[in-house]
Design an enzyme around this catalytic site. Structure first.
Site, PDB file in Angstrom:
ATOM      1  N   GLN A 196      -2.933 -14.148   2.851  1.00 14.04           N
ATOM      2  CA  GLN A 196      -3.601 -14.575   4.075  1.00 14.04           C
ATOM      3  C   GLN A 196      -5.071 -14.883   3.804  1.00 14.04           C
ATOM      4  O   GLN A 196      -5.618 -14.529   2.761  1.00 14.04           O
ATOM      5  CB  GLN A 196      -3.484 -13.472   5.135  1.00 14.04           C
TER       6      GLN A 196
ATOM      7  N   ASP B 129       0.181   0.491  11.216  1.00 11.22           N
ATOM      8  CA  ASP B 129      -1.082  -0.137  11.615  1.00 11.22           C
ATOM      9  C   ASP B 129      -1.057  -1.566  11.088  1.00 11.22           C
ATOM     10  O   ASP B 129      -1.667  -1.893  10.082  1.00 11.22           O
ATOM     11  CB  ASP B 129      -2.240   0.670  11.016  1.00 11.22           C
ATOM     12  N   SER B 130      -0.308  -2.403  11.792  1.00 12.09           N
ATOM     13  CA  SER B 130      -0.034  -3.748  11.281  1.00 12.09           C
ATOM     14  C   SER B 130      -0.736  -4.821  12.104  1.00 12.09           C
ATOM     15  O   SER B 130      -1.235  -4.554  13.204  1.00 12.09           O
ATOM     16  CB  SER B 130       1.475  -4.016  11.329  1.00 12.09           C
TER      17      SER B 130
END
Length: 282
Positions: free
Chosen positions: A34, A159-160
């Site tokens: 990303q 925790d995405s």
């Protein structure tokens, strides 16, 4: 860029946008997974964006990190082994390790660059990275959970990012079944669960998938989060067996400081607004 400009993030599902006044871009890296960008703002400190979506700001990240960690840690009777899937900015890890009873906290994020950018531009979130109880892994969280020893964990915190791209596989029954298997009988799964104002269907679907995986009870806790779409976010807890027994006295007597979380905030968040309670079945 020296003149002040505005950065806007459009959020199609809500038909809305959020904007920040920025002074300059501080950093940018394209990882194998990303694009990560860091901006300096006039009022919100530094901003981290991943693929154009706001991840955190210096000013308000404590809301999310505290609510993703402390409610579960003060609900579990005696949490010792915690795994964080995602969480590359390390803020949730820092909050988890404020609990002296935690013996080990593993953070498994697929993208090492998120952590390196956090260390550089949000160093306060990385205070616990060298705690001897912390283990930072840069690997596939789905595979990590699938390979965890059965009944070995007390709490799993997911925790995405949003359920697209690398995080897409973290919101389905197969992944939740891995979490269920890895948790002890009194274990708790925590998943960031988006905005209860515009994404109630996603929360309902998520809880349904958790139920299919075997989890017995659920608790969705809304909290303010100005940098996320609609400004209102949530964490959903799923318990492997039994109900939610909040350790109120321990939360009130906690030996560490928090900016948002408290025993009363916890209890207030657990009381859902009528429209949310109706949509989620109580």
């Amino acid at each position: 860029m020296t003149e002040t400009t505005w950065h806007y993030e459009n959020f199609e599902p809500a038909g809305s946008a959020i904007g920040y006044r920025i002074t300059r871009k501080l950093d940018e890296v394209q990882s194998p997974f990303q694009k990560i960008e860091i901006f300096e703002s006039t009022d919100w400190g530094n901003l981290m964006l991943i693929d154009g979506a706001m991840m955190l700001t210096t000013r308000d990240n404590f809301l999310y990190h505290e609510m993703m960690s402390h409610p579960a840690l003060f609900t579990h009777a005696d949490p010792k082994n915690v795994v964080i899937i995602g969480g590359g900015d390390c803020g949730t890890l820092r909050e988890v390790l404020k609990h002296p009873g935690v013996e080990k906290a593993v953070q498994c994020d697929i993208d090492e660059q998120v952590t390196r950018m956090a260390e550089k531009w949000f160093p306060e979130l990385c205070d616990s990275n060298h705690d001897p109880r912390a283990e930072l892994l840069f690997d596939d969280g789905i595979a990590y959970m699938a390979n965890c020893a059965p009944g070995s964990l007390d709490i799993v915190i997911v925790d995405s990012t949003d359920p697209v791209g690398p995080a897409e596989g973290l919101f389905n029954r197969a992944f939740y079944e891995s979490c269920f298997r890895a948790l002890k009988d009194d274990g708790i799964l925590v998943q960031q669960s988006e905005s209860p104002l515009v994404l109630l269907d996603l929360i309902k679907e998520m809880r349904g998938e958790m139920g299919k995986a075997g989890f017995a009870s659920f608790q969705t806790l809304p909290f303010p989060q100005p940098c996320y779409p609609t400004g209102w976010w949530s964490a959903t807890l799923a318990k492997k067996s039994g109900g939610f027994d909040f350790r109120d006295a321990d939360a009130r007597a906690k030996a560490f400081a928090t900016k948002y979380y408290s025993a009363d905030i916890h209890k207030g968040a657990a009381t859902l607004p009528p429209f949310v309670a109706e949509a989620l079945g109580g």
